[in-house]
Design a protein around this motif. Structure first.
Motif, mmCIF file in Angstrom:
data_model
loop_
_atom_site.group_PDB
_atom_site.id
_atom_site.type_symbol
_atom_site.label_atom_id
_atom_site.label_comp_id
_atom_site.label_asym_id
_atom_site.label_seq_id
_atom_site.Cartn_x
_atom_site.Cartn_y
_atom_site.Cartn_z
ATOM 1 N N ARG A 5 -28.450 45.318 46.762
ATOM 2 C CA ARG A 5 -29.364 44.242 45.823
ATOM 3 C C ARG A 5 -30.374 45.065 45.301
ATOM 4 N NH1 ARG A 5 -33.329 40.257 45.336
ATOM 5 N NH2 ARG A 5 -32.840 38.370 44.417
ATOM 6 N N ILE A 6 -31.006 45.247 44.136
ATOM 7 C CA ILE A 6 -32.271 45.472 43.271
ATOM 8 C C ILE A 6 -33.497 43.862 43.586
ATOM 9 C CG2 ILE A 6 -33.305 46.391 41.525
ATOM 10 C CD1 ILE A 6 -30.707 48.103 41.679
ATOM 11 N N GLU A 7 -33.706 44.595 43.940
ATOM 12 C CA GLU A 7 -35.164 43.720 43.792
ATOM 13 C C GLU A 7 -36.306 43.855 42.647
ATOM 14 O OE1 GLU A 7 -35.872 40.988 45.955
ATOM 15 O OE2 GLU A 7 -34.550 41.731 47.330
ATOM 16 N N PRO A 8 -36.611 42.045 41.660
ATOM 17 C CA PRO A 8 -37.313 42.178 41.081
ATOM 18 C C PRO A 8 -38.286 42.516 41.272
ATOM 19 C CG PRO A 8 -36.721 40.139 41.404
ATOM 20 C CD PRO A 8 -36.186 40.626 42.322
ATOM 21 N N VAL A 9 -38.894 43.744 39.755
ATOM 22 C CA VAL A 9 -40.875 44.227 40.459
ATOM 23 C C VAL A 9 -41.499 43.633 39.485
ATOM 24 C CG1 VAL A 9 -42.231 45.800 41.291
ATOM 25 C CG2 VAL A 9 -40.138 46.054 42.414
ATOM 26 N N GLU A 29 -40.542 32.069 43.890
ATOM 27 C CA GLU A 29 -39.439 32.280 44.240
ATOM 28 C C GLU A 29 -37.644 31.919 44.026
ATOM 29 O OE1 GLU A 29 -40.418 28.338 47.071
ATOM 30 O OE2 GLU A 29 -41.948 30.262 47.315
ATOM 31 N N ASP A 30 -37.990 30.645 43.095
ATOM 32 C CA ASP A 30 -36.936 30.802 42.213
ATOM 33 C C ASP A 30 -36.438 30.828 40.655
ATOM 34 O OD1 ASP A 30 -36.174 28.509 44.223
ATOM 35 O OD2 ASP A 30 -37.991 27.425 43.126
ATOM 36 N N SER A 31 -37.235 31.772 40.240
ATOM 37 C CA SER A 31 -36.846 32.478 39.311
ATOM 38 C C SER A 31 -37.634 34.155 38.944
ATOM 39 C CB SER A 31 -37.388 31.747 37.501
ATOM 40 O OG SER A 31 -38.601 31.057 37.145
ATOM 41 N N GLU A 45 -32.519 32.384 36.384
ATOM 42 C CA GLU A 45 -32.672 31.882 38.076
ATOM 43 C C GLU A 45 -32.913 33.136 38.752
ATOM 44 O OE1 GLU A 45 -33.249 28.737 38.535
ATOM 45 O OE2 GLU A 45 -33.942 28.739 36.417
ATOM 46 N N MET A 46 -33.362 33.369 40.469
ATOM 47 C CA MET A 46 -33.007 33.979 41.035
ATOM 48 C C MET A 46 -31.266 34.711 41.152
ATOM 49 S SD MET A 46 -34.645 36.396 42.562
ATOM 50 C CE MET A 46 -36.540 36.049 42.306
ATOM 51 N N ASP A 47 -30.325 33.255 41.570
ATOM 52 C CA ASP A 47 -28.846 33.697 41.391
ATOM 53 C C ASP A 47 -28.615 34.270 40.285
ATOM 54 O OD1 ASP A 47 -29.072 31.498 40.244
ATOM 55 O OD2 ASP A 47 -27.280 30.763 41.086
#
Length: 88
Positions: A5-9, A29-31, A45-47
């Motif tokens: 998983r690539i984390e959004p930075v 935490e959600d978007s 959205e995070m998903d």
């Protein structure tokens, strides 16, 4: 097999599977809020982020992305508001 998983930075640029470049400009935490190279902003959205095939890239060197269409618009306005017969 576990997926990577690539984390959004925030501040990091990415390229998606459609070859679009964008920067993450905000997260919670959600978007995630992203801004594409052409200046368009989108909230994901995070998903949805987790489903994207993205890779981290270096910031584009050419900062004209958001202004590519702007010059064409200025030329069109100049032609519309300065007809050739003015001042004749």
């Amino acid at each position: 097999m576990q997926e990577h998983r690539i984390e959004p930075v925030v501040g990091q640029w990415y390229r998606d599977a459609d070859d679009r470049m964008f920067e993450v400009v905000a997260t919670d935490e959600d978007s995630i809020e992203i801004q594409f190279y052409d200046g368009d902003v989108e909230e994901l959205e995070m998903d949805i982020w987790d489903e994207l095939a993205v890779i981290a890239i270096a910031e584009p060197n050419d900062g004209s992305g958001p202004f590519d269409d702007f010059e064409d618009e200025l030329n069109t306005l100049a032609e519309e508001y300065h007809p050739r017969h003015w001042g004749v």
